[in-house]
Structure formats: C-alpha cells, structure tokens
Motif scaffolding. Structure first.
Motif, PDB file in Angstrom:
ATOM      1  N   TYR A  38      -1.455  10.255   9.284  1.00 24.79           N
ATOM      2  CA  TYR A  38      -0.512   9.587   8.386  1.00 24.79           C
ATOM      3  C   TYR A  38      -1.141   9.180   7.051  1.00 24.79           C
ATOM      4  CZ  TYR A  38       2.964   9.235  12.103  1.00 24.79           C
ATOM      5  OH  TYR A  38       3.899   9.523  13.070  1.00 24.79           O
ATOM      6  N   TRP A  39      -2.450   8.977   6.991  1.00 20.51           N
ATOM      7  CA  TRP A  39      -3.061   8.467   5.769  1.00 20.51           C
ATOM      8  C   TRP A  39      -3.790   9.538   4.960  1.00 20.51           C
ATOM      9  CZ3 TRP A  39      -5.650   3.079   7.150  1.00 20.51           C
ATOM     10  CH2 TRP A  39      -4.639   2.194   7.535  1.00 20.51           C
ATOM     11  N   ASN A  40      -3.837  10.762   5.434  1.00 19.93           N
ATOM     12  CA  ASN A  40      -4.540  11.822   4.705  1.00 19.93           C
ATOM     13  C   ASN A  40      -3.572  12.867   4.164  1.00 19.93           C
ATOM     14  OD1 ASN A  40      -7.161  10.827   5.075  1.00 19.93           O
ATOM     15  ND2 ASN A  40      -7.299  11.755   7.111  1.00 19.93           N
TER      16      ASN A  40
ATOM     17  N   ASP B  63      -9.485   6.903  13.807  1.00 20.36           N
ATOM     18  CA  ASP B  63      -8.422   5.968  14.145  1.00 20.36           C
ATOM     19  C   ASP B  63      -8.913   5.093  15.300  1.00 20.36           C
ATOM     20  OD1 ASP B  63      -5.218   5.544  14.001  1.00 20.36           O
ATOM     21  OD2 ASP B  63      -5.901   5.449  16.092  1.00 20.36           O
ATOM     22  N   PRO B  64      -8.580   3.784  15.304  1.00 20.03           N
ATOM     23  CA  PRO B  64      -9.094   2.914  16.360  1.00 20.03           C
ATOM     24  C   PRO B  64      -8.617   3.282  17.763  1.00 20.03           C
ATOM     25  CG  PRO B  64      -7.442   1.775  15.044  1.00 20.03           C
ATOM     26  CD  PRO B  64      -7.785   3.034  14.322  1.00 20.03           C
ATOM     27  N   VAL B  65      -7.454   3.921  17.867  1.00 17.63           N
ATOM     28  CA  VAL B  65      -6.910   4.310  19.175  1.00 17.63           C
ATOM     29  C   VAL B  65      -7.156   5.785  19.461  1.00 17.63           C
ATOM     30  CG1 VAL B  65      -4.798   4.530  20.561  1.00 17.63           C
ATOM     31  CG2 VAL B  65      -5.156   2.500  19.124  1.00 17.63           C
ATOM     32  N   PHE B  66      -6.855   6.659  18.506  1.00 16.74           N
ATOM     33  CA  PHE B  66      -6.860   8.100  18.743  1.00 16.74           C
ATOM     34  C   PHE B  66      -8.169   8.790  18.386  1.00 16.74           C
ATOM     35  CE2 PHE B  66      -2.365   7.047  17.962  1.00 16.74           C
ATOM     36  CZ  PHE B  66      -1.806   7.542  19.131  1.00 16.74           C
ATOM     37  N   GLY B  67      -9.050   8.089  17.692  1.00 17.91           N
ATOM     38  CA  GLY B  67     -10.287   8.725  17.266  1.00 17.91           C
ATOM     39  C   GLY B  67     -10.054   9.707  16.145  1.00 17.91           C
ATOM     40  N   VAL B  68     -10.524  10.930  16.335  1.00 13.04           N
ATOM     41  CA  VAL B  68     -10.480  11.917  15.258  1.00 13.04           C
ATOM     42  C   VAL B  68      -9.118  12.582  15.134  1.00 13.04           C
ATOM     43  CG1 VAL B  68     -11.240  13.917  16.625  1.00 13.04           C
ATOM     44  CG2 VAL B  68     -11.840  13.774  14.185  1.00 13.04           C
ATOM     45  N   GLU B  69      -8.272  12.481  16.155  1.00  4.34           N
ATOM     46  CA  GLU B  69      -6.992  13.185  16.138  1.00  4.34           C
ATOM     47  C   GLU B  69      -5.827  12.202  16.122  1.00  4.34           C
ATOM     48  OE1 GLU B  69      -6.793  15.886  19.384  1.00  4.34           O
ATOM     49  OE2 GLU B  69      -8.539  17.051  18.763  1.00  4.34           O
TER      50      GLU B  69
ATOM     51  N   SER C 170       0.821  -1.211   0.000  1.00  3.42           N
ATOM     52  CA  SER C 170       0.000   0.000   0.000  1.00  3.42           C
ATOM     53  C   SER C 170       0.854   1.260   0.000  1.00  3.42           C
ATOM     54  CB  SER C 170      -0.898   0.017   1.240  1.00  3.42           C
ATOM     55  OG  SER C 170      -1.706   1.178   1.274  1.00  3.42           O
ATOM     56  N   PRO C 171       0.358   2.332  -0.642  1.00  4.50           N
ATOM     57  CA  PRO C 171       1.005   3.638  -0.474  1.00  4.50           C
ATOM     58  C   PRO C 171       0.740   4.220   0.911  1.00  4.50           C
ATOM     59  CG  PRO C 171      -0.945   3.839  -1.852  1.00  4.50           C
ATOM     60  CD  PRO C 171      -0.732   2.372  -1.634  1.00  4.50           C
ATOM     61  N   LYS C 172      -0.267   3.704   1.628  1.00  5.07           N
ATOM     62  CA  LYS C 172      -0.509   4.118   3.011  1.00  5.07           C
ATOM     63  C   LYS C 172       0.513   3.411   3.896  1.00  5.07           C
ATOM     64  CE  LYS C 172      -5.514   4.607   2.312  1.00  5.07           C
ATOM     65  NZ  LYS C 172      -5.569   4.092   0.912  1.00  5.07           N
ATOM     66  N   GLN C 173       0.934   4.082   4.931  1.00  6.33           N
ATOM     67  CA  GLN C 173       1.974   3.537   5.800  1.00  6.33           C
ATOM     68  C   GLN C 173       1.419   2.548   6.816  1.00  6.33           C
ATOM     69  OE1 GLN C 173       3.202   7.530   6.964  1.00  6.33           O
ATOM     70  NE2 GLN C 173       5.265   7.103   6.228  1.00  6.33           N
ATOM     71  N   LEU C 174       2.166   1.470   7.020  1.00  6.16           N
ATOM     72  CA  LEU C 174       1.928   0.591   8.152  1.00  6.16           C
ATOM     73  C   LEU C 174       2.322   1.361   9.410  1.00  6.16           C
ATOM     74  CD1 LEU C 174       1.561  -2.255   9.519  1.00  6.16           C
ATOM     75  CD2 LEU C 174       3.994  -2.627   9.011  1.00  6.16           C
ATOM     76  N   LEU C 175       1.443   1.351  10.419  1.00  8.51           N
ATOM     77  CA  LEU C 175       1.689   2.130  11.631  1.00  8.51           C
ATOM     78  C   LEU C 175       1.833   1.204  12.828  1.00  8.51           C
ATOM     79  CD1 LEU C 175      -0.925   5.003  11.128  1.00  8.51           C
ATOM     80  CD2 LEU C 175       1.505   5.000  10.509  1.00  8.51           C
ATOM     81  N   LEU C 176       2.836   1.492  13.653  1.00  9.44           N
ATOM     82  CA  LEU C 176       3.074   0.761  14.891  1.00  9.44           C
ATOM     83  C   LEU C 176       2.990   1.749  16.044  1.00  9.44           C
ATOM     84  CD1 LEU C 176       4.094  -1.581  16.716  1.00  9.44           C
ATOM     85  CD2 LEU C 176       6.423  -0.991  15.980  1.00  9.44           C
ATOM     86  N   TYR C 177       2.038   1.529  16.952  1.00  5.09           N
ATOM     87  CA  TYR C 177       1.908   2.330  18.159  1.00  5.09           C
ATOM     88  C   TYR C 177       2.484   1.501  19.308  1.00  5.09           C
ATOM     89  CZ  TYR C 177      -1.875   4.493  15.350  1.00  5.09           C
ATOM     90  OH  TYR C 177      -2.620   5.067  14.347  1.00  5.09           O
TER      91      TYR C 177
END
Length: 213
Positions: free
Chosen positions: A211-213, A199-205, A18-25
C-alpha cells in the motif's frame, strides 16, 4: 485474518496527516476470542518493529501525531474508539472528545480485539474509551518509550489486560515525539519519513509493502 481496510487521511490546516494510507488489519493474532500477545510481540520484533508500550486507555486522550516515525498499534483488549485526522481546539478534554471543539472532518473508528492499525507519520489520532469507569490512561509496561523490564517479552506476556488496551511498536532505530498541532512548512518532512523494509505483521510481502510503495 479477514480483511485489510485502507483510509486516505488528508491534511488539515493544523495536521499533516499523510499521502500514505492508514491501514487497518482486522482479526489478527486472535485465537478463541483473545489476542496471542506473545506471538504479536515476537512477530513485530522479527519484522524490525520494537514494542515500546502496552497502555490501557481512559475516557479521553489528546489528539496527537508523530512527525518522525510510523507506528503500529494492536488492540489486545477492547472495544474502544479512535478519532483520526483532526486537531483538538480546546484544552477541555470532555469538549474535544464528546463535543465538537475540534477541526471539522476526521474519521471516528470503533476498534476491537485483534485490530492492527498501521499509522503513517503525521497522521493524528486519539485513543479513548467512552464507556470506561477508569478516567485516565494507564501505562502497563513503563513510560511508553520501551518496556521497563530485564525481560520485556515476559512482562508483555504477563500483563493484566482490562478495558481498552493497546500495544504499540515503532520501526527499529526511530524515536517518537508528540505533536498536537503543526505548521504547514513542516508537513512535507512527515510525508517523507522512509517506509520500513518490513511490514510489522506481513514482513516482506503485503501490508505497507503493497500500500505504501
């Protein structure tokens, strides 16, 4: 939470990635060395991501991707390993997990309790535990397409954790399928899967909203 790490996972001949990044929190929902699994469940649901499974992983898993949905996974017990971005090239699980019978490249990641992975549609992954005595993965909440209980929250809260165990969630309203190899003509459809509102963790922020917009 200590940090967010992003990874660019490029397409291969067989995997769209994907052009979207894999994110690790890192270090999310952890208190006294353990994940507050009920808080994770409640947070994911509040943000529009439905928890569908809790699974203990064995020594191997087939590399696969989900072409029509993004995915969120959190390590609730560990450690374990995840290989990203490449297809397996042999049906022998030992060869493609411990040998080199797979596409070149990819990313090998060691994960531990409290790691949240936000996986874009199309990104290949295989979750496994190289050191476990348990050879096979074991679904702990049903058949991986929804928590099989009249009270799913209570079932998740009371699940007995062992080895490398993760919990997975998907944006509400999206179903998932399992693909191991793809044709390049289908890749763009994966890349165009809509970004969820929250976002599943951060919600709207933050998170995918950053990272994906």
């Amino acid at each position: 939470m200590n940090e967010i790490i992003s990874y660019d996972i490029k397409p291969t001949k067989l995997i769209p990635n994907s052009p979207k990044q894999l994110l690790l929190y890192k270090n999310v929902f952890v208190q006294d060395g353990k994940v507050d699994i009920t808080r994770v469940y409640d947070t994911f649901l509040k943000n529009g991501w439905d928890v569908q499974w809790v699974t203990r992983y064995g020594r191997t898993q087939r590399s696969h991707y989900h072409p029509e949905t993004h995915e969120a996974m959190i390590v609730v017990s560990g450690p374990g390993s995840i290989r990203w971005g490449v297809a397996d090239l042999d049906d022998d699980d030992e060869k493609h997990t411990y040998g080199d019978v797979r596409e070149e490249g990819g990313l090998l990641m060691e994960v531990n309790v409290g790691d949240v992975l936000i996986v874009p549609a199309g990104v290949a992954h295989k979750n496994y535990d190289p050191f476990t005595a348990n050879p096979d993965f074991k679904p702990l909440t049903g058949k991986a397409r929804g928590i099989e209980s009249d009270d799913p929250r209570a079932m998740v809260q009371n699940v007995e954790l062992e080895g490398f165990t993760m919990m997975g969630a998907y944006p509400r309203g999206l179903n998932w399928s399992w693909e191991e190899k793809g044709d390049p003509s289908t890749f763009e459809a994966c890349w165009n899967v809509e970004v969820p509102t929250l976002d599943p963790v951060f919600g709207v922020e933050g998170g995918i909203r950053k990272y994906w917009n």
